[in-house]
Design a protein around this motif. Structure first.
Motif, short mmCIF file in Angstrom:
data_model
loop_
_atom_site.label_atom_id
_atom_site.label_comp_id
_atom_site.label_asym_id
_atom_site.label_seq_id
_atom_site.Cartn_x
_atom_site.Cartn_y
_atom_site.Cartn_z
N LYS A 39 0.81 -1.22 0.00
CA LYS A 39 0.00 0.00 0.00
C LYS A 39 0.84 1.27 0.00
O LYS A 39 0.38 2.33 -0.41
CB LYS A 39 -0.95 -0.02 1.20
N THR A 178 -7.75 -3.88 -1.61
CA THR A 178 -8.98 -3.39 -0.97
C THR A 178 -9.97 -4.49 -0.66
O THR A 178 -10.99 -4.23 0.00
CB THR A 178 -9.65 -2.35 -1.88
N THR A 191 -7.77 -4.08 -5.99
CA THR A 191 -6.89 -2.99 -5.57
C THR A 191 -7.51 -1.67 -6.01
O THR A 191 -8.50 -1.65 -6.75
CB THR A 191 -5.48 -3.12 -6.18
N ASP A 192 -6.91 -0.57 -5.60
CA ASP A 192 -7.43 0.73 -6.02
C ASP A 192 -6.99 1.10 -7.44
O ASP A 192 -7.32 2.18 -7.93
CB ASP A 192 -7.05 1.83 -5.02
N GLU A 294 -6.03 4.12 9.27
CA GLU A 294 -6.03 3.51 7.94
C GLU A 294 -4.60 3.33 7.43
O GLU A 294 -4.31 2.39 6.71
CB GLU A 294 -6.84 4.37 6.96
#
Length: 814
Positions: A39, A178, A191-192, A294
């Motif tokens: 990330k 995600t 994933t983003d 987060e």
């Protein structure tokens, strides 16, 4: 993204040292079409602020193996991948203040030598020679480990990342995963940026592993058992004397650990790094008011010197030179802890084609070996070394948040504590209770936890010392010894009763169940109304598990296994059963009593309508004390006896009736003594994937001529032809005050020729007994060997391949 990989064989979530090691080792095994997602930047979690110590020391054989491999890998990795690293194998000194600590070190030293690590015990004077700034006036000795040292965490991570990339694997940074979706046998990782379809997915998310683990709960997963600790270490200013020492000698000082005070002490440049593990510790992100953010990448907490100042002060008395320097920085960062302080490496419980490589408390030291183990799990379906100590399935349904926090804090606050054989850790207890738990405790039961289930280890009498302090010994004798002897004698001469909650219990039924089991186990199945032991091997013919198989119908079985094996064996059974065959876990519904001894038939006769003349290995439904039950004619104690299985609600009536009829309660310590006298093997001690079924002396449970192609059949056929290199033996040991612990070295002259797998005093045969493995040519009855117990070798004699007690099983079959 044009170059984003939408398909991979494996996706690893998490880019710390463990995730990159897994990617590197997968690529080394030829699986280069794998992807790692991070990330943030690599090492952004616990890896970046790790101290970077790389010990091999452990009193766990598998953990030592894993850490030893890391040291060997790191020593060659820079050259192997062309990435220079700061890796200093300075050696280390562990300091002993007590006789008991010396004994622990002697045990680890012996294990280390067996694995090829040249550990040695030192006197205080010899320790001073290795570390000239050390105060030694109150020490009993020390342990020298030449392979210990430290490494730059970021560099070793980047080195493995480079090696993986060079072999074709992909690393995508700044790409948060995600979520996941199961897709047939495989997975889609979201994933983003885009989705990736893969065959296998790995949770290597460090202290975020629990959040990632929640994604798998719809597919059979569970909440990852973990918590997060605040760990601090102190960096001092530079010290001229240290600079002069390094210039004069051309090396750094050895890494120092004062484990009885609980800190490590390491040269950092020309100053010191002091790392305490304080009892007054702190959990983080453990309450709704202290929620995990987060993103905590490359972040630290404010220092809290008050928690550690006493230990730091003590360290400066041990090395007075440190007191001359000021403190330049305090590092306070998150470290994940599992309830036993060991990582989770292996199959994700209940979830197909998903794995875990997370919750590493010592990720740098274990990362190299962990990547090797994880790659073996995925590619080969099994590991070179038995890794049950780290298997995620060792925990089951009792590891709620409160338990994980309590145990994590207990482990951290006792990081260097000795794990004495009769000591029970007090935190996180009473998670799973027998229906007669209060009765057992009222009788004096001193409890132990077995996969969360509370069982009596021994029964104390009036005036017995039941303090925790009394258990801080490696010796067999303590307040329990006289009581355990009485319990064994009651089983030998009359009748004992042991409440045994938590047997893993699976009902397997449906058309095709029998044939599926024949294809799973190495031997045969019992007839209806009978029971026997069955074994499952891995592809190498090694011992994967042992189950008691009760046959109730042509295609209906009850499979009973060890308490700790519940999720492990559930996965094995579920994977082996075809459509239409159900596997139902009934572990929580039933309790079990072992009623055994020469008077057991007489005691039961007045309480049951069962046919007590049915022979050994029979089972039957019956009424006991007016309650429905199932009686199995077996006894792990090796005497005439029965197991009584009944629903939880009915067991109190049955237990009270058996006690009233004259049976004496006995505990797990007595059972262990009794089973060792019979040579009965214990799962994940004597029975593990470190040994083949043939090495384990289990030939009678292997049918190589049956048509089913069970796992390991080819390997066992080849081994039958070639012959085994090791053999299971029973040894009578002329031991001193302690019996042989697991993995004690067995010597022939000056050569290590095997290891013990169990040890106990046998109260019926009045001798110290060890079960173990030795070189096949030495497994002949009468062969004289030596067993090393806490640093001292004792004469041991190989016995005949039959039980020491009741060798013809006449009492058992009476």
């Amino acid at each position: 993204m044009a170059d984003f990989p939408n398909k991979a064989r494996v996706v690893i979530i998490g880019g710390g040292v463990v995730g990159t090691s897994a990617l590197y080792h997968l690529a080394k095994k030829g699986w280069s079409d794998c992807v790692l997602l991070e990330k943030n930047e690599l090492t952004a979690g616990s890896t970046w602020h790790a101290a970077g110590n790389v010990p091999t020391f452990s009193t766990s054989w598998s953990i030592m193996n894993m850490q030893r491999y890391s040291t060997e890998l790191y020593a060659r990795l820079g050259d192997e991948v062309d990435y220079p690293m700061n890796y200093h194998q300075t050696g280390s000194l562990r300091l002993a203040h007590t006789k008991e600590r010396v004994q622990e070190f002697e045990r680890a030293c012996s294990m280390g030598r067996y694995q090829g690590i040249e550990m040695e015990m030192l006197s205080p004077e010899e320790a001073k020679e290795r570390y000239p700034f050390l105060e030694t006036h109150d020490l009993k000795g020390g342990l020298w480990d030449p392979s210990d040292g430290d490494i730059d965490p970021a560099q070793v991570t980047q080195a493995m990342a480079k090696g993986a990339r060079d072999m074709g694997a992909k690393i995508i940074r700044f790409c948060p995963a995600t979520g996941v979706t199961q897709d047939g046998e495989g997975w889609i990782v979201h994933t983003d940026q885009d989705d990736i379809a893969c065959d296998y997915v790995v949770n290597a998310a460090g202290y975020y592993a629990q959040r990632v683990g929640e994604w798998f709960k719809p597919y059979g997963g569970r909440t990852v058992p973990m918590m997060v600790m605040s760990h601090q270490y102190v960096l001092t200013d530079e010290i001229p004397e240290i600079e002069a020492y390094s210039k004069d000698t051309g090396k750094k000082l050895p890494l120092l650990r004062d484990v009885d005070v609980s800190y490590y002490f390491r040269q950092e440049k020309h100053g010191f790094n002091i790392g305490p593990y304080e009892p007054n510790c702190r959990a983080h992100w453990d309450t709704p008011e202290d929620e995990m953010p987060e993103d905590f990448s490359f972040q630290l907490w404010s220092d809290d010197l008050g928690r550690i100042e006493d230990i730091v002060a003590d360290s400066m008395e041990r090395v007075p030179l440190a007191a001359s320097a000021g403190i330049s920085r305090i590092i306070n960062g998150p470290i994940p802890y599992a309830p036993d302080g060991l990582p989770l490496i292996g199959p994700m419980p209940g979830v197909k084609n998903a794995f875990e490589a997370c919750v590493f408390t010592f990720g740098i030291a274990q990362g190299g070996g962990a990547g090797k183990v994880l790659a073996e799990w995925i590619v080969d379906g099994q590991t070179e070394w038995d890794m049950w100590s780290c298997d995620p399935r060792r925990y089951t349904d009792y590891t709620d948040h409160a338990y994980c926090v309590a145990k994590g804090m207990e482990v951290y606050g006792n990081e260097y504590a000795m794990h004495f054989p009769h000591h029970e850790w007090p935190a996180g207890r009473d998670k799973k209770l027998s229906p007669v738990h209060e009765r057992v405790k009222a009788l004096g039961g001193q409890m132990g936890a077995y996969n969360g289930w509370e069982r009596a280890n021994w029964f104390a009498g009036d005036g017995d010392d039941i303090s925790e302090a009394a258990t801080h010994t490696w010796e067999r004798n303590g307040p329990w010894a006289a009581r355990v002897k009485e319990e064994c004698e009651a089983v030998r001469d009359h009748c004992g009763v042991l409440d045994l909650p938590g047997f893993s219990r699976f009902v397997v039924k449906g058309a095709g169940a029998a044939e599926a089991l024949r294809g799973l186990v190495t031997g045969g199945l019992p007839k209806v109304g009978r029971m026997n032991l069955v074994y499952v091997a891995n592809d190498k013919g090694r011992i994967l598990t042992e189950m008691s198989c009760m046959r109730h119908g042509e295609d209906e079985f009850v499979m009973i296994t060890a308490a700790a094996a519940q999720w492990h064996d559930r996965d094995i059974l579920l994977a082996a059963m075809p459509e239409g065959v159900t596997v139902e876990d009934k572990t929580r519904d039933y309790d079990t009593l072992i009623v055994t001894g020469p008077k057991s038939r007489e005691i039961l006769a007045g309480l049951t309508d069962a046919d007590l003349s049915l022979g050994w290995l029979s089972h039957q439904a019956a009424s006991v004390a007016g309650k429905a039950a199932h009686l199995a004619r077996v006894s792990f104690a090796g005497e005439l006896g029965w197991e009584i299985h009944a629903l939880n609600g009915d067991m109190p009536t049955i237990y009270d009736a058996i006690l009233a009829a004259g049976a004496k309660p006995f505990g797990m310590y007595a059972l262990n003594s009794l089973r060792v006298e019979k040579g009965y093997r214990a799962w994940k001690g004597d029975l593990s994937t470190d040994y083949s079924l043939l090495e384990g002396g289990l030939e009678r449970f292997v049918k190589l001529d049956k048509p089913q192609d069970f796992s390991g059949k080819a390997a066992l056929l080849a081994e039958t032809e070639a012959g085994v290199s090791k053999r299971f033996v029973t040894l009578i040991v002329e031991a001193g005050d302690a019996d042989a612990p697991y993995m004690s070295c067995v010597w022939s002259g000056d050569e290590i020729v095997g290891e013990t797998t169990s040890g106990a005093w046998g109260y019926r045969v009045n001798a110290s007994i060890a079960l173990g493995m030795v070189r096949a040519d030495l497994a002949t009855p009468g062969t004289e060997l030596e067993v090393e117990i806490y640093g001292t070798r004792y004469r041991a004699v190989v016995q005949e391949d039959r039980p020491l007690w009741d060798p013809e099983n006449e009492r058992l079959r009476a």
